[in-house]
Design a protein around this motif. Sequence first.
Motif, PDB file in Angstrom:
ATOM      1  N   THR A 147       0.851  -1.211   0.000  1.00 45.58           N
ATOM      2  CA  THR A 147       0.000   0.000   0.000  1.00 45.58           C
ATOM      3  C   THR A 147       0.870   1.238   0.000  1.00 45.58           C
ATOM      4  OG1 THR A 147      -0.112   0.035   2.410  1.00 45.58           O
ATOM      5  CG2 THR A 147      -1.853  -1.189   1.241  1.00 45.58           C
ATOM      6  N   VAL A 148       0.327   2.286  -0.554  1.00 43.11           N
ATOM      7  CA  VAL A 148       1.004   3.579  -0.576  1.00 43.11           C
ATOM      8  C   VAL A 148       0.072   4.615   0.063  1.00 43.11           C
ATOM      9  CG1 VAL A 148       2.023   5.390  -1.998  1.00 43.11           C
ATOM     10  CG2 VAL A 148       2.272   2.980  -2.659  1.00 43.11           C
ATOM     11  N   GLU A 149       0.608   5.337   1.034  1.00 42.87           N
ATOM     12  CA  GLU A 149      -0.144   6.415   1.672  1.00 42.87           C
ATOM     13  C   GLU A 149       0.699   7.687   1.609  1.00 42.87           C
ATOM     14  OE1 GLU A 149      -0.881   5.005   5.582  1.00 42.87           O
ATOM     15  OE2 GLU A 149      -2.373   3.515   4.984  1.00 42.87           O
ATOM     16  N   ILE A 150       0.056   8.810   1.311  1.00 44.96           N
ATOM     17  CA  ILE A 150       0.771  10.084   1.155  1.00 44.96           C
ATOM     18  C   ILE A 150       0.238  11.058   2.209  1.00 44.96           C
ATOM     19  CG2 ILE A 150       1.344  11.947  -0.431  1.00 44.96           C
ATOM     20  CD1 ILE A 150       0.657  10.020  -2.703  1.00 44.96           C
TER      21      ILE A 150
ATOM     22  N   ILE B 260      -3.310  12.548   2.348  1.00 39.53           N
ATOM     23  CA  ILE B 260      -3.832  13.129   1.121  1.00 39.53           C
ATOM     24  C   ILE B 260      -4.330  11.994   0.257  1.00 39.53           C
ATOM     25  CG2 ILE B 260      -3.260  14.466  -0.930  1.00 39.53           C
ATOM     26  CD1 ILE B 260      -1.029  15.815   0.672  1.00 39.53           C
ATOM     27  N   GLY B 261      -5.564  12.020  -0.049  1.00 38.51           N
ATOM     28  CA  GLY B 261      -6.123  10.974  -0.898  1.00 38.51           C
ATOM     29  C   GLY B 261      -6.300   9.665  -0.144  1.00 38.51           C
ATOM     30  N   ASP B 262      -6.684   8.660  -0.905  1.00 38.46           N
ATOM     31  CA  ASP B 262      -6.943   7.346  -0.320  1.00 38.46           C
ATOM     32  C   ASP B 262      -5.674   6.484  -0.316  1.00 38.46           C
ATOM     33  OD1 ASP B 262      -9.618   7.996  -0.023  1.00 38.46           O
ATOM     34  OD2 ASP B 262     -10.076   7.328  -2.081  1.00 38.46           O
ATOM     35  N   THR B 263      -5.751   5.466   0.518  1.00 36.43           N
ATOM     36  CA  THR B 263      -4.666   4.464   0.502  1.00 36.43           C
ATOM     37  C   THR B 263      -4.754   3.683  -0.794  1.00 36.43           C
ATOM     38  OG1 THR B 263      -4.686   4.272   2.903  1.00 36.43           O
ATOM     39  CG2 THR B 263      -3.703   2.440   1.653  1.00 36.43           C
TER      40      THR B 263
ATOM     41  N   GLY C 181      -3.131   6.124  -9.143  1.00 37.79           N
ATOM     42  CA  GLY C 181      -3.810   6.923  -8.120  1.00 37.79           C
ATOM     43  C   GLY C 181      -2.878   7.530  -7.116  1.00 37.79           C
ATOM     44  N   CYS C 182      -1.590   7.617  -7.450  1.00 36.73           N
ATOM     45  CA  CYS C 182      -0.580   8.149  -6.530  1.00 36.73           C
ATOM     46  C   CYS C 182      -0.193   9.590  -6.897  1.00 36.73           C
ATOM     47  CB  CYS C 182       0.652   7.266  -6.521  1.00 36.73           C
ATOM     48  SG  CYS C 182       0.362   5.627  -5.831  1.00 36.73           S
TER      49      CYS C 182
END
Length: 556
Positions: A443-446, A454-457, A477-478
């Motif tokens: 997973t990527v989280e910002i 910011i935004g979804d996982t 979606g990143c």
Amino acid sequence: MRGCLYLLIILFFLSFLYSNSMKKLAAILLFLLTGIMLRADDPLANLENNYPLLTNLYRDELGKYAAHYIFAIDVSGTMNKYANQVIPALKPFFQALPTGDRVTVIPYGTEAKSTMPGFLGIINTDFKNSLNKDIDKLYTSPNYTKQFKAYTNIYAAEEAIVDVIRANRKDYPVVVIIQVGDFRNDVQGEKKLTEQEQKQLQDAFLGVTDGLYTRVVALELPVDRHAKGYCLDQLQEHVFRQIGEEPNKGLEIVSMNTSQSAIKDWFERLKNDIMTTKLRAIVTMENKSTDWNTDLHVSIDGNIKGRSNWHPTRLCPNIRTLAECVDQDFYIIGKEYHKTYQLKDEIENTNTIGQLKNRHWGFHHYKSAIRFHIEQPTDYDNELSALGIAKPVTEVEAPVDKWIFTFILPFWLMAIIVAIILWYILMVLRAAKTNATERFRGTVEIYDALGHQIGDTVNLKLSSNKPLVIGETGTNGCDVADVAWAITVEKETHSPLLFTRKPAFRWKARKGFARSGSKKQGLIGRYGGQMKKGFDIECGSGVDAITHIVTLRIRK
């Protein structure tokens, strides 16, 4: 002879008591001469000169090994003229015979007398003296009848010799037969021996001398060999041809010609030969093929080991075994050498014999035998050769049924190398499969600088064909709006030949900067290794201002 020696010894001591220095010197010379004479009277003196090693080895047996000397002498009327030749020659010979041996004198004419008083007995000083007196009556004994001396019956003489050997063979393993006469078979009108008589005599001698060391000698007095009834040639060619041992097998003929001293000369030569015959008989009985056997074990590499045993003897305490293949497509590298320094009843050894190989590389089925040549090296080879005794060479075959691997390297090492190669191939195939199917799952989280997401996982699967861009114009979606930084994450695939290296994932800042902890831009992480469960990447557009934090969570 002994009286003279005793007298010389007495004179020697008297010379020391009553003589001056010159006489003492003469006495010393006299003593040395006495020693030489004593030595000459020693029955083993000739053997010690010619066969010193064997004589020393079998000295006790020579003293105990009794021989039987059988003299068959024609005393028929026509032989009276030879009395002055035969009798003087027999006396010194009897005198020289070793103590403990047996003598039997068989006078024969129309029949044979093998039990005449005074003509048989065990040799000692008293018997020698009485025999020398009795032998004077050899041709004139009152025990002979007129009919007895009328003619010569050779067949009866040979039968008497057989009967004497049979009665005494148990105690006398050496038999020396000496026949004296003109060998004219005067019976039934001077007829030679019939074929049936020759065959009967041959069978009788073969049977009675089996297991004995036999020497047969014919002392031929002057005679016309073309005369009627002459049968010495028949005795030699048909009766005694197979009797005895090499090198004196068969009938030895000694011609007396017309010389009165011929018999004496021949007996003198035979004196030394008597002891040589004994020595040859003793050695021959021990000089037999060794009782050797082995139990073979052959490995797949062809290494041959044998558990063997044999019975050493004093004559041959050592053996050497040379191995060879029966199948000509195979050969053996190396040879086995057995040796023992301690004489035992039985020796048992387990030794490496050699290595069995085929002439071509690969697996080959050896279903045949290993032939062993058994040799018996000794220190007595020269003396054995001089005695005319050949050492036996035994051949033994041991069956083998085994698959053999022939190559430069041993089979166990080849197996390890092949196993390593197969393992390497499997690991390369596994690495190739891993490179083709491995995905970067996680997973990527910002987050912004204040820690707000910011935004979804974003859940992702990253492959080498589809890199991930985070930040400006991000993918999967990143993307992040209004930023001047971008990070590219991609899969790094290694060659499958380097199977120990796992697939790596590399990221770098395309714009702005990116760092993880103290590490600078260009940080490389490895899936399942240094990256472990995940990490944070600090990002920014300027030099030091951190505006966002990208958190990557890794899972398998």
